[in-house]
Structures are given as C-alpha cells and as structure tokens.
Design a protein around this motif. Structure first.
Motif, PDB file in Angstrom:
ATOM      1  N   VAL A   1      53.885  40.736  21.637  1.00  0.00           N
ATOM      2  CA  VAL A   1      55.048  40.959  22.273  1.00  0.00           C
ATOM      3  C   VAL A   1      56.171  40.823  21.722  1.00  0.00           C
ATOM      4  N   LEU A   2      56.522  39.607  20.833  1.00  0.00           N
ATOM      5  CA  LEU A   2      57.623  39.282  20.242  1.00  0.00           C
ATOM      6  C   LEU A   2      57.970  40.247  19.169  1.00  0.00           C
ATOM      7  N   ALA A   3      56.939  40.305  18.387  1.00  0.00           N
ATOM      8  CA  ALA A   3      56.682  41.271  17.338  1.00  0.00           C
ATOM      9  C   ALA A   3      57.482  42.836  17.716  1.00  0.00           C
ATOM     10  N   PHE A   4      56.900  43.167  18.802  1.00  0.00           N
ATOM     11  CA  PHE A   4      57.191  44.580  19.370  1.00  0.00           C
ATOM     12  C   PHE A   4      58.882  44.500  19.840  1.00  0.00           C
ATOM     13  N   THR A   5      59.184  43.505  20.437  1.00  0.00           N
ATOM     14  CA  THR A   5      60.553  43.349  20.810  1.00  0.00           C
ATOM     15  C   THR A   5      61.455  43.368  19.680  1.00  0.00           C
ATOM     16  N   THR A   6      61.268  42.498  18.965  1.00  0.00           N
ATOM     17  CA  THR A   6      62.101  42.117  17.810  1.00  0.00           C
ATOM     18  C   THR A   6      62.211  43.355  16.730  1.00  0.00           C
ATOM     19  N   VAL A   7      61.122  43.928  16.687  1.00  0.00           N
ATOM     20  CA  VAL A   7      61.140  45.282  15.541  1.00  0.00           C
ATOM     21  C   VAL A   7      61.813  46.317  16.136  1.00  0.00           C
ATOM     22  N   SER A   8      61.517  46.608  17.615  1.00  0.00           N
ATOM     23  CA  SER A   8      61.929  47.661  18.075  1.00  0.00           C
ATOM     24  C   SER A   8      63.615  47.533  18.443  1.00  0.00           C
ATOM     25  N   ALA A   9      64.020  46.124  18.633  1.00  0.00           N
ATOM     26  CA  ALA A   9      65.565  46.040  19.035  1.00  0.00           C
ATOM     27  C   ALA A   9      66.169  46.004  17.753  1.00  0.00           C
ATOM     28  N   VAL A  10      65.750  45.347  16.671  1.00  0.00           N
ATOM     29  CA  VAL A  10      66.422  44.938  15.567  1.00  0.00           C
ATOM     30  C   VAL A  10      66.685  46.296  14.582  1.00  0.00           C
ATOM     31  N   LEU A  11      65.443  46.735  14.404  1.00  0.00           N
ATOM     32  CA  LEU A  11      65.285  47.861  13.316  1.00  0.00           C
ATOM     33  C   LEU A  11      65.909  49.221  13.599  1.00  0.00           C
ATOM     34  N   GLY A  12      66.481  49.344  14.662  1.00  0.00           N
ATOM     35  CA  GLY A  12      67.263  50.772  14.923  1.00  0.00           C
ATOM     36  C   GLY A  12      68.551  50.434  15.519  1.00  0.00           C
ATOM     37  N   LYS A  13      69.319  51.435  15.583  1.00  0.00           N
ATOM     38  CA  LYS A  13      70.910  51.378  16.055  1.00  0.00           C
ATOM     39  C   LYS A  13      70.717  51.348  17.679  1.00  0.00           C
TER      40      LYS A  13
ATOM     41  N   VAL B   1      55.378  55.314  21.513  1.00  0.00           N
ATOM     42  CA  VAL B   1      54.636  56.151  20.868  1.00  0.00           C
ATOM     43  C   VAL B   1      53.585  55.696  20.109  1.00  0.00           C
ATOM     44  N   GLY B   2      54.121  54.721  19.384  1.00  0.00           N
ATOM     45  CA  GLY B   2      52.964  53.827  18.642  1.00  0.00           C
ATOM     46  C   GLY B   2      51.816  53.203  19.312  1.00  0.00           C
ATOM     47  N   LEU B   3      52.308  52.616  20.503  1.00  0.00           N
ATOM     48  CA  LEU B   3      51.128  52.027  21.171  1.00  0.00           C
ATOM     49  C   LEU B   3      50.250  53.041  21.839  1.00  0.00           C
ATOM     50  N   ALA B   4      51.004  54.183  22.227  1.00  0.00           N
ATOM     51  CA  ALA B   4      49.984  55.322  22.697  1.00  0.00           C
ATOM     52  C   ALA B   4      49.193  55.560  21.667  1.00  0.00           C
ATOM     53  N   MET B   5      49.591  56.104  20.365  1.00  0.00           N
ATOM     54  CA  MET B   5      48.552  56.484  19.559  1.00  0.00           C
ATOM     55  C   MET B   5      47.578  55.428  19.293  1.00  0.00           C
ATOM     56  N   GLY B   6      47.820  54.062  19.460  1.00  0.00           N
ATOM     57  CA  GLY B   6      46.786  52.978  19.308  1.00  0.00           C
ATOM     58  C   GLY B   6      45.575  52.883  20.138  1.00  0.00           C
ATOM     59  N   LEU B   7      45.784  53.638  21.483  1.00  0.00           N
ATOM     60  CA  LEU B   7      44.997  53.571  22.471  1.00  0.00           C
ATOM     61  C   LEU B   7      44.135  54.639  22.201  1.00  0.00           C
ATOM     62  N   ILE B   8      44.211  55.681  21.346  1.00  0.00           N
ATOM     63  CA  ILE B   8      43.491  56.733  21.126  1.00  0.00           C
ATOM     64  C   ILE B   8      42.095  56.255  20.454  1.00  0.00           C
TER      65      ILE B   8
ATOM     66  N   TYR C   1      67.336  62.187  14.910  1.00  0.00           N
ATOM     67  CA  TYR C   1      67.734  61.784  16.083  1.00  0.00           C
ATOM     68  C   TYR C   1      67.942  60.328  16.064  1.00  0.00           C
ATOM     69  N   ASP C   2      67.752  59.631  15.080  1.00  0.00           N
ATOM     70  CA  ASP C   2      68.007  58.276  14.578  1.00  0.00           C
ATOM     71  C   ASP C   2      67.104  57.300  15.460  1.00  0.00           C
ATOM     72  N   PHE C   3      65.706  57.636  15.484  1.00  0.00           N
ATOM     73  CA  PHE C   3      64.758  56.725  16.000  1.00  0.00           C
ATOM     74  C   PHE C   3      64.188  56.293  14.864  1.00  0.00           C
ATOM     75  N   PRO C   4      63.908  54.726  14.781  1.00  0.00           N
ATOM     76  CA  PRO C   4      63.342  54.023  13.943  1.00  0.00           C
ATOM     77  C   PRO C   4      61.923  54.298  13.880  1.00  0.00           C
ATOM     78  N   THR C   5      61.320  54.511  12.446  1.00  0.00           N
ATOM     79  CA  THR C   5      59.945  54.689  12.463  1.00  0.00           C
ATOM     80  C   THR C   5      59.064  53.590  12.474  1.00  0.00           C
ATOM     81  N   ALA C   6      59.652  52.376  12.002  1.00  0.00           N
ATOM     82  CA  ALA C   6      58.659  51.156  11.783  1.00  0.00           C
ATOM     83  C   ALA C   6      58.054  50.593  13.117  1.00  0.00           C
ATOM     84  N   PRO C   7      58.679  50.654  14.295  1.00  0.00           N
ATOM     85  CA  PRO C   7      58.075  50.402  15.555  1.00  0.00           C
ATOM     86  C   PRO C   7      56.889  51.203  15.874  1.00  0.00           C
ATOM     87  N   VAL C   8      56.743  52.444  15.534  1.00  0.00           N
ATOM     88  CA  VAL C   8      55.336  53.164  15.631  1.00  0.00           C
ATOM     89  C   VAL C   8      54.408  52.856  15.117  1.00  0.00           C
ATOM     90  N   VAL C   9      54.639  52.141  13.615  1.00  0.00           N
ATOM     91  CA  VAL C   9      53.515  51.772  12.980  1.00  0.00           C
ATOM     92  C   VAL C   9      53.068  50.415  13.305  1.00  0.00           C
TER      93      VAL C   9
END
Length: 496
Positions: free
Chosen positions: A152-164, A175-182, A430-438
């Motif tokens: 969860v820390l990895a999720f929050t830090t990557v999502s909060a820091v790697l984008g504007k 979006v990444g979490l949803a893909m991981g559930l498939i 639209y300036d969405f970071p891609t790393a959080p998806v992966v």
C-alpha cells in the motif's frame, strides 16, 4: 566478510563471457537510448521485455540494469550539445552544460559528466552492496500485515510522487489494480472480469502492459502530437578537463553523491529532486558564481550528473529488498523479475542469492564499461542524433509488435497491445503518470493475497493492522505521504 564472499561469487558469475557480453550490450543500448531525446530507459526496457521468455534470468537482469544506468550517462550528451535532455534527470545538466558548449567548452562539460557519473555510480554501488543485505535481513521478519501495508505504501508513494497530481496518480493506480484483477481468482478459482473472453482467463501479461504503455504509447504520442523541431547542435571539442576544472569538479561529485543516494532509496520521485538540490548547493558554494547562467559553470554540470547517477543506482535498494519500485524504469524491472517467477523482496537475497550478487557485481563492471564508452566514443554517440525521428519511432512500433507477437503468437495480444498503447497516449496527453498502472498491476494481486492472509491471521478482524507495531508504523507513514504534502501547501498559502 560474508558479504565480500558473496560479492566475489557475484563477480565470478557476472564476469563469465556471456554475462559480460549482455552487460556490454545493455550499456551500449542504454547510452544510445540516453543520447536520443524522448526515448528513456523505461521505453527501452519495456520494448525489450519479451526477451525474458528466451534468456537466462541473470543475463537478462544484468542486461536491463545496463540499459537503466547507461541511459543516465548518455542523457548528458544531448543536454550539453543540444539543450535537449535525453532523460528527465538530465534537465539540470542542460542549464549549465549547454552554456559551456556555446562557449567552446563542450568537451570539458562532457568529461565532467562522464567521470562524475562513474564516481557517483561506483560509490552508490558500494552502498547497495553493504546496505541492501541489512535491509533485507530486517525485512524478512515482516508478516502478511506488514507486507500488505508495504505494498500500500508503494501504491501511495508511486501514485502521489510520480505525477503532477495525486488524483491523477491514484486514478492511474486503480486502472492498474483493475487490470491485475482480470483472470482466475487465486483462492476461489473463479474467473473475474474476463468479459467472456477465454484469452483473458490467464490475465493480461505484464510485458504487454509495459510495452503498450511505454513503448507503443510513447511512439504514437510523438507521431500524433510532437511537432517538427529544428535542433541546433553545438560543436564538439576535445573531451578533457584542465587542472582547474578537475579541482572544481571533484568536490561537486562527492557532495552530489551524498545528496543523490538517500533520494534513490526512498520513493521521492526519481532523480529530479536531488539534481535540483545539487545544482542549488553548487551555486551557493561556488567561488565562480558569475559563470552560472552566463558562460556556464562546470560545478553546475558535475554536481547534477553525479546526483542523478547516485540516485538511479540507489533505487535498486528498495526494489531488491522490499519489492518497491521508486521510478518508471524500476517498475518495469519489477515486471521483468516477475516474468521469471521471481518476486523482489526480503526473501530475494536467500532464494535467488546468486542472481542478486551477480547483478550487484555487474554494476561495478558496468560503470567501468560506461566510462570507457562515454569518454573516447562520445563523437560516435553524437552521430545518433542525425537519425530522423520518423524512422526511430517506426522502428519502436515494429520492434514492439514483433516482440509481443513472438511471446504467444496471438493476434488478440496485438489488438490488446495497441488498445493499451492508445490508453498510454491519452494518459500522456492529459498528464496521467503511467508507472502507477504497472505498479498496480504487478503488486495488486500480491497485495490482495497478503491482505487475505493478514485478515485470516486476525481471525476475520481488520484490527490486526493496528495491533502490530510494524504495521502501525507503516500506517502512519502512509497517512503522512498522503496528508503532509497537502498540509505543507495549505500552510504556505495561509496568510502570515
């Protein structure tokens, strides 16, 4: 002494002819990727991920690591000669490096960048050698509640820091979490979110997501939105430094290394922050302040380049010991590990000891290779800048398509590849970071399993996450990551 013995064993593995060859090829590709503006190491590693189906794990991880830190060396070339950073970490280098080049000192700027990268990279590798096993030794004591909260820390830090924007970062994560559930639920055995398509029963390949978002998405975005720009190149001069330039460079290298390493070991948004901090430090301490922003100060190149490489090397500590990626490229590297059925984390140093130590040993060898490649052959790298962009991006699309099709010979995979590529274009636009998806896709299923295990330990009670000291500390850190930046912004806006 045990660490030194393991490192020597790592050198024995990394120094085999085949692994040396993979390291060398990785360094060459990485340098070329760094030199070419707009193509970062994340794109290159994502594009080459399909080779993991054919190549030995140790060799491919050495190869990918060579690309990763090789790109940091190469990025300074375009920053200095064209004022066009090949990588985001080289933005600050362009500020003084390009001014030095315009004043006929391109050679000195390139020399201090290459040597500073070598010094910082080597020192940071020593830190990885001795510090990473200590972190792993402590982390191995963690249980399912702590593992879940680490993710969860990895999720929050990557999502909060790697984008504007934190909101956009969290949207990309979901979006990444949803893909991981498939695919098939790992406990109940039921199919989830497959839309009745048998091709999705096994889930979506991480390689496909990474190649689609980073390589195909980047190429399509450049074709659709990047206008033609006329680039003017400064003349090359002999790559060497005077005695005075050496004297001014080496303190900057050491200071910047001290700044870069801590930022690499925490999820702090890559190497941009330490490079700016290093630049500000050098500007404040310099005895030649009049050169900054005018003729170009060599400390303004030496410091940021060293900070960049120190931070990049140190990102391997959280990746290897905790399984937490702190940059785009380490998120892709996490996918490469998982493609081999290897999960980076506390157990990695026990279960895959030979691979880890060979990888660390290859970093020492790679730094030497990159110094040799970057000083005498800089003229060769400059010629890469003459490749037309249209050919370059067409090549990326062809290579990505062939790589993904070669994995399972599936036409469905190609349709999915370009659908994800278009998603990458929209995210970039639209300036969405891609790393959080992966990150969400890779760590999501693991986090789900650890959460279920933790709740089972607590006999169905969610209070298990606040009953253990380790998990409680992690909860406080997660809350701080989400709340503190906003609190600071509100405090700054508040009237005095």
């Amino acid at each position: 002494m045990d660490i030194l013995n393991q490192l020597l064993a790592g050198f024995a593995t990394a120094a085999t002819p085949i692994n040396l060859l993979w390291a060398f090829v990785g360094c060459i590709i990485g340098t070329a990727v760094g030199v070419l503006p707009g193509i970062g190491p994340a794109v290159a590693v994502a594009m080459l991920l399909p080779i993991t189906t054919k190549v030995d794990p140790t060799a491919s991880m050495i190869f990918f690591s060579g690309i990763y830190y090789g790109a940091m060396y190469g990025g300074s070339t375009t920053s200095i000669l064209l004022n066009t950073p090949g990588e985001s970490g080289s933005m600050v280098t362009a500020m003084e490096g390009n001014k030095m080049a315009k004043n006929g000192r391109a050679g000195a700027a390139l020399a201090t960048a290459a040597i500073g990268s070598f010094v910082a990279g080597t020192i940071a590798t020593v830190v990885v050698t001795f510090f990473a096993p200590m972190v792993a030794e402590y982390a191995v004591r963690l249980g399912p509640p702590e593992y879940f909260l680490l993710m969860v820390l990895a999720f929050t830090t990557v999502s909060a820091v790697l984008g504007k924007s934190t909101l956009r970062g969290l949207t990309a994560l979901f979006v990444g979490l949803a893909m991981g559930l498939i695919g098939i639920d790992q406990i109940s055995g039921q199919a989830r979110y497959t839309a009745g398509l048998p091709e999705l029963m096994d889930g979506i390949e991480v390689v496909l997501i990474a190649v689609g978002l980073f390589a195909v998405g980047e190429a399509l975005y450049n074709v659709l939105y990047e206008g033609r720009t006329v680039e003017t190149q400064n003349k090359m001069s002999k790559v060497h430094m005077t005695k005075l330039e050496w004297k001014r460079s080496w303190p900057a290298w050491l200071r910047a290394t001290g700044i870069g390493i801590p930022f690499g070991t925490i999820p702090a948004g890559g190497s941009e922050i330490p490079t700016f901090l290093s630049y500000a430090t050098e500007k404040k301490l310099s005895k030649h302040k009049e050169e900054f922003g005018t003729t170009g100060a060599i400390e303004g190149v030496a410091g940021p380049e060293a900070a960049n490489n120190a931070a990049i090397t140190a990102t391997l500590i959280p990746l290897l010991t905790l399984g937490i990626p702190t940059s785009n490229t380490t998120a892709i590297l996490l996918g490469a590990f998982q493609n081999y059925g290897i999960q980076p984390g506390p157990q990695l140093f026990d279960k895959n000891s030979s691979l880890v130590w060979a990888l660390i040993a290859s970093m020492y060898l790679g730094n030497v290779m990159l110094l040799i490649l970057n000083l005498p052959l800089v003229g060769l790298w400059v010629k890469l800048l003459k490749i037309p962009k249209s050919y370059l991006y067409a090549g990326i699309l062809i290579f990505s398509t062939l790589g993904v099709y070669g994995m399972r010979q599936s036409a469905f995979d190609l349709v999915l590849l370009y659908a994800i590529g278009l998603l990458g274009v929209v995210m970039r636009r639209y300036d969405f970071p891609t790393a959080p998806v992966v990150v969400g896709m890779i760590l999501g299923p693991l986090a789900e399993a650890q959460m279920r295990n933790a709740v089972s330990i607590g006999e169905g009670s969610w209070t298990v996450f606040v009953q253990r000291p380790g998990s409680l500390v992690l909860l406080v850190i997660i809350a701080s990551v989400l709340v503190l930046p906003r609190a600071v912004r509100l405090f700054r806006k508040a009237p005095a």
